[in-house]
Design a protein around this motif. Structure first.
Motif, short mmCIF file in Angstrom:
data_model
loop_
_atom_site.label_atom_id
_atom_site.label_comp_id
_atom_site.label_asym_id
_atom_site.label_seq_id
_atom_site.Cartn_x
_atom_site.Cartn_y
_atom_site.Cartn_z
N GLY A 1 12.36 10.28 -0.86
CA GLY A 1 12.12 9.13 -0.03
C GLY A 1 10.66 8.72 -0.08
N LEU A 2 10.12 8.60 -1.27
CA LEU A 2 8.74 8.15 -1.41
C LEU A 2 8.71 6.63 -1.36
CD1 LEU A 2 6.92 10.26 -4.14
CD2 LEU A 2 6.76 10.38 -1.67
N ALA A 3 9.13 6.10 -0.22
CA ALA A 3 9.25 4.65 -0.11
C ALA A 3 8.04 4.03 0.57
CB ALA A 3 10.52 4.29 0.65
N THR A 4 7.29 4.83 1.30
CA THR A 4 6.12 4.29 2.01
C THR A 4 4.91 5.17 1.72
OG1 THR A 4 6.41 5.69 3.97
CG2 THR A 4 7.63 3.62 3.93
N PRO A 5 3.72 4.58 1.85
CA PRO A 5 2.50 5.38 1.66
C PRO A 5 2.47 6.60 2.58
CG PRO A 5 1.95 3.04 1.73
CD PRO A 5 3.41 3.16 2.09
N GLU A 6 3.03 6.44 3.80
CA GLU A 6 3.02 7.56 4.76
C GLU A 6 3.82 8.74 4.22
OE1 GLU A 6 3.75 4.37 5.66
OE2 GLU A 6 1.75 4.01 6.50
N GLN A 7 4.98 8.42 3.61
CA GLN A 7 5.81 9.50 3.06
C GLN A 7 5.10 10.21 1.92
OE1 GLN A 7 9.24 7.02 2.38
NE2 GLN A 7 10.42 8.04 3.97
N LEU A 8 4.37 9.45 1.13
CA LEU A 8 3.61 10.05 0.03
C LEU A 8 2.51 10.96 0.57
CD1 LEU A 8 2.84 10.36 -2.94
CD2 LEU A 8 1.57 8.22 -2.79
N VAL A 9 1.77 10.48 1.54
CA VAL A 9 0.69 11.26 2.15
C VAL A 9 1.26 12.55 2.74
CG1 VAL A 9 -1.00 11.33 4.02
CG2 VAL A 9 -0.81 9.29 2.58
N ASP A 10 2.43 12.41 3.37
CA ASP A 10 3.09 13.56 3.99
C ASP A 10 3.49 14.59 2.93
OD1 ASP A 10 4.19 14.85 6.30
OD2 ASP A 10 6.17 14.36 5.46
N LEU A 11 4.07 14.10 1.84
CA LEU A 11 4.49 15.00 0.76
C LEU A 11 3.29 15.74 0.18
CD1 LEU A 11 6.67 16.01 -1.29
CD2 LEU A 11 5.96 14.11 -2.76
N LEU A 12 2.20 15.02 0.00
CA LEU A 12 1.00 15.62 -0.56
C LEU A 12 0.47 16.72 0.35
CD1 LEU A 12 -0.74 12.36 -1.77
CD2 LEU A 12 0.18 14.16 -3.23
N ALA A 13 0.51 16.44 1.64
CA ALA A 13 0.02 17.43 2.59
C ALA A 13 0.88 18.68 2.53
CB ALA A 13 0.03 16.84 4.00
N ARG A 14 2.21 18.47 2.43
CA ARG A 14 3.11 19.61 2.40
C ARG A 14 2.99 20.40 1.11
NH1 ARG A 14 8.26 17.73 2.38
NH2 ARG A 14 7.79 15.57 2.85
N SER A 15 2.75 19.71 -0.02
CA SER A 15 2.70 20.42 -1.30
C SER A 15 1.31 20.95 -1.62
CB SER A 15 3.18 19.50 -2.43
OG SER A 15 2.33 18.38 -2.53
N GLY A 16 0.33 20.61 -0.77
CA GLY A 16 -1.00 21.14 -0.97
C GLY A 16 -1.72 20.55 -2.17
N PHE A 17 -1.34 19.33 -2.57
CA PHE A 17 -2.01 18.67 -3.69
C PHE A 17 -3.36 18.15 -3.19
CE2 PHE A 17 -2.63 15.53 -7.08
CZ PHE A 17 -2.11 16.19 -8.19
N SER A 18 -4.44 18.65 -3.79
CA SER A 18 -5.76 18.33 -3.27
C SER A 18 -6.35 17.09 -3.93
CB SER A 18 -6.70 19.52 -3.48
OG SER A 18 -6.87 19.74 -4.87
N GLY A 19 -7.49 16.66 -3.40
CA GLY A 19 -8.20 15.53 -4.00
C GLY A 19 -7.98 14.23 -3.26
N ARG A 20 -8.50 13.17 -3.88
CA ARG A 20 -8.50 11.84 -3.25
C ARG A 20 -7.09 11.31 -2.97
NH1 ARG A 20 -10.43 6.61 -6.74
NH2 ARG A 20 -9.20 5.05 -5.66
N VAL A 21 -6.89 10.83 -1.75
CA VAL A 21 -5.67 10.14 -1.38
C VAL A 21 -6.04 8.87 -0.64
CG1 VAL A 21 -3.52 10.27 -0.05
CG2 VAL A 21 -4.41 12.33 -1.14
#
Ligand SMILES: [Zn+2]
Ligand SMILES: [Zn+2]
Length: 183
Positions: free
Chosen positions: A15-35
């Motif tokens: 459900g990567l339909a919104t920027p919020e969902q993407l930010v949330d996924l990144l936080a959960r997966s621990g992907f570091s760097g610029r967002v």
């Protein structure tokens, strides 16, 4: 690190339909760097995902050429970084490069190993009926079939319900049918 990109580029089931969902996924997966957390970034990530999906369909020799091209296009330069409590590890893009570029390069670095170790059979698409996510199977015995724990659990639940329904039907009641519908 190798699993991050494929997991992050998993298909729409996330459900990567919104920027919020993407930010949330990144936080959960621990992907570091610029967002950036904006629309443009989300669209770039969708594009990156589609491009990676195409790579999954390639033969080994074609994949080697495509990976070289991808890494060159994004100016990937392997170097050691130490951040966020992690010891020295490999990065090939600066942490402030756009997110989609970092996805692509990180996936490219993982695919480099896939080609080098002649493991293109480990590039799979998710075995869940309703998911077209992609995955790199890095398990020792090569048994990974689903792009995520979520897909694995969902398919197990469906198989379990089907079995229960079949048992109940065999027993003559209609509880099985109800169970299959309501779960
Ligand atoms: Zn790092
Ligand atoms: Zn899946």
């Amino acid at each position: 690190m190798l699993n991050t990109a494929p997991r992050a580029v998993r298909s729409g089931v996330d459900g990567l339909a919104t920027p919020e969902q993407l930010v949330d996924l990144l936080a959960r997966s621990g992907f570091s760097g610029r967002v950036d957390g904006d629309r443009a970034e989300l669209e770039a990530v969708h594009e990156a995902r589609a491009r990676l999906r195409d790579l999954w369909a390639l033969e080994r020799d074609e994949l080697a050429v495509a990976v070289n091209e991808l890494l060159a296009r994004h100016g990937a330069v392997p170097r050691l970084e130490r951040h966020d409590g992690l010891d020295w590890h490999l990065h090939a893009t600066p942490q402030d490069a756009p997110l989609a570029d970092r996805f692509l390069v990180e996936a490219g670095m993982a695919l480099l190993d896939v080609v080098r170790s002649d493991a293109t059979d480990r590039l799979r698409t998710c075995a869940a009926d309703d998911c077209d996510g992609v995955l790199v199977d890095l398990s020792r015995n090569g048994s990974k079939r689903f792009c995520s724990v979520r897909c694995g659990n969902r398919m197990n639940t469906i198989a379990f319900r089907a079995r229960k329904a079949a048992e109940a039907a065999a027993a003559g009641g209609d509880a099985g049918a109800a169970g299959a519908v309501c779960g």
